[in-house]
Design a protein around this motif. Structure first.
Motif, PDB file in Angstrom:
ATOM      1  N   SER B 235     -63.904-113.934 -36.621  1.00  0.00           N
ATOM      2  CA  SER B 235     -63.389-114.445 -35.556  1.00  0.00           C
ATOM      3  C   SER B 235     -63.945-114.515 -34.242  1.00  0.00           C
ATOM      4  O   SER B 235     -63.493-115.213 -33.198  1.00  0.00           O
ATOM      5  N   LEU B 236     -65.064-114.063 -34.328  1.00  0.00           N
ATOM      6  CA  LEU B 236     -65.891-114.094 -32.806  1.00  0.00           C
ATOM      7  C   LEU B 236     -66.273-115.613 -32.603  1.00  0.00           C
ATOM      8  O   LEU B 236     -66.479-116.181 -33.717  1.00  0.00           O
ATOM      9  N   PRO B 237     -66.124-116.290 -31.628  1.00  0.00           N
ATOM     10  CA  PRO B 237     -66.496-117.649 -31.310  1.00  0.00           C
ATOM     11  C   PRO B 237     -68.103-117.808 -31.394  1.00  0.00           C
ATOM     12  O   PRO B 237     -68.883-116.870 -31.277  1.00  0.00           O
ATOM     13  N   ASN B 238     -68.369-119.166 -31.589  1.00  0.00           N
ATOM     14  CA  ASN B 238     -69.557-119.494 -31.687  1.00  0.00           C
ATOM     15  C   ASN B 238     -70.370-119.558 -30.339  1.00  0.00           C
ATOM     16  O   ASN B 238     -69.514-119.978 -29.267  1.00  0.00           O
ATOM     17  N   PRO B 239     -71.637-119.145 -30.108  1.00  0.00           N
ATOM     18  CA  PRO B 239     -71.852-119.469 -28.545  1.00  0.00           C
ATOM     19  C   PRO B 239     -72.180-120.870 -28.221  1.00  0.00           C
ATOM     20  O   PRO B 239     -72.496-121.786 -29.014  1.00  0.00           O
ATOM     21  N   TRP B 241     -74.020-122.296 -26.448  1.00  0.00           N
ATOM     22  CA  TRP B 241     -75.300-122.960 -26.136  1.00  0.00           C
ATOM     23  C   TRP B 241     -76.128-123.161 -27.737  1.00  0.00           C
ATOM     24  O   TRP B 241     -76.933-123.638 -27.570  1.00  0.00           O
ATOM     25  N   LEU B 242     -75.223-122.965 -28.598  1.00  0.00           N
ATOM     26  CA  LEU B 242     -75.669-123.253 -29.901  1.00  0.00           C
ATOM     27  C   LEU B 242     -75.138-124.836 -30.052  1.00  0.00           C
ATOM     28  O   LEU B 242     -74.145-125.145 -30.058  1.00  0.00           O
TER      29      LEU B 242
END
Lengths: 253, 253
Positions: B235-239, B241-242
């Motif tokens: 459930s953690l969001p993607n960065p 800056w990727l």
């Protein structure tokens, strides 16, 4: 103290290092415990270091300096990452031979470790760990990552999440969670974190990120991970062998 | 290897130890790296040990043996837990003085650590850690727990969850999760786990549990924790800056 980790996945390589101690600035890349040697379309090499700072810096500087002499085998003309790991181990041995006797006179440990990974045109990505003695091992399918420095606090999440199939975005998240756990349990590991990502076969260094105290994404990951863990923890059932009396005594507190 | 942890909470004390190495069976309690000295309504004392097994066993056996001589200060007539920690430290020093020279001849480390906690009528519960040299420290509000042995893998969850206000049932769950993390990352720490719980001011040893491979509750905790962590992680969001390219390269793998 230091914490560095590198992952070798099918999708690419992820490198991360903390920077609580001052490792000085070098002229090839802007990272403190991370140094990259890039010749686009030919080779991408990233080195993470832990241990005695003068030893690690000098070993890498020596490696870089040897690279200016095209007549000898060096980091720019080595044909394989195996050769690069060997060159790094040799530089480390050379520096330790030169300095360790003097350091020992002041009871200073000259120990140092490196993780070195990347890709050279003509072969697949590879990842190595170089020991203080200059010998080294290579990451394989079963152990797709290496850690150096303060490795233990941040290992459980990597053990649980990382497989060779993990996509790069998940790998980056996992590395940040691993750093978060380490920094909570060992104050001598701290922000900023240097992060670099290499996409398989690209022969270009992908994104590089310098994550400081103010990084909103890292703060978000850290907070949501902490809240999420507490949520999972709260949802775990009570042991049935805790009697009613035990549990009642809890709730009266 | 060994992993032992003890928590001092407002609600009581929780003690746990693994038992991968054979610590032999004693005649006072049925625990391997955990030994309890109980005189109900007067004192409850629990000792966890790590390090050289002959040293830890002999030190505790000496402590027990001295307890048969009522004319001297001993574990059964000591007026405070501070005195008990001192008696344990003295026993450890006595054994090491007797044996360590001989062990050193075979390059065997005679190091040993103890956690000792409990309550003696007339004072509050107390928890101490005894170092290999026989000196010791006491747990306070800021550090309501001690660990000995392979301590690092299991520390992050304790750091996140445990405060003096944690109820006993949550503390037991936290300890089991801490053991689960440790056993995943270090194969030399293993089941069964010995667990003991003391409710504040009860002057009775509360439940004791010997958790084996077949324990359905531990299996459940282990599985649900693992699944829960993976859920939170997912459930953690993607960065941000990727870049799209990076993420696309992931999903194409």
């Amino acid at each position: 103290m230091t914490y560095c980790v590198a992952l070798k996945l099918n999708a690419g390589l992820v490198f991360a290092s903390d920077s609580r101690t001052n490792a000085g600035v070098d002229q090839i890349a802007c990272f403190k415990k991370m140094r990259s040697f890039v010749n686009a379309d030919d080779r991408v090499i990233v080195i993470l270091s832990s241990g005695n700072l003068s030893i690690t810096q000098n070993a890498i500087n020596l490696l870089e300096q040897h690279g200016r002499h095209a007549e000898r085998r060096n980091i720019w003309n080595a044909e394989t990452m195996f050769d690069v790991a060997q060159l790094l181990g040799e530089s480390l041995r050379e520096v330790r031979k030169h300095d360790s006797v003097f350091l020992a006179q002041s009871n200073v440990d000259s120990g140092a470790n490196f993780i070195v990974g990347g890709q050279i045109k003509g072969e697949d990505m590879r990842l190595f760990m170089v020991y203080a003695e200059g010998n080294f091992i290579e990451a394989g399918e079963e152990t797709p990552f290496f850690q150096i420095g303060e490795t233990k606090y941040g290992k459980p999440i990597i053990d649980r999440v990382i497989t060779p199939e993990t996509p790069l975005s998940d790998a980056v998240k996992c590395v940040l969670v691993s750093f978060d756990s380490t920094m909570r349990s060992n104050l001598s590991v701290g922000l900023p974190i240097d992060l670099a990502c290499y996409t398989a076969s690209s022969l270009q260094l992908g994104f590089q990120q310098h994550i400081t105290q103010d990084d909103p994404y890292f703060s978000q990951i850290s907070r949501r991970w902490s809240d999420g863990l507490k949520g999972v923890f709260a949802s775990l059932p009570n042991p049935e062998w805790l009697t009613d009396i035990d549990i009642n005594s809890d709730s009266s507190e």
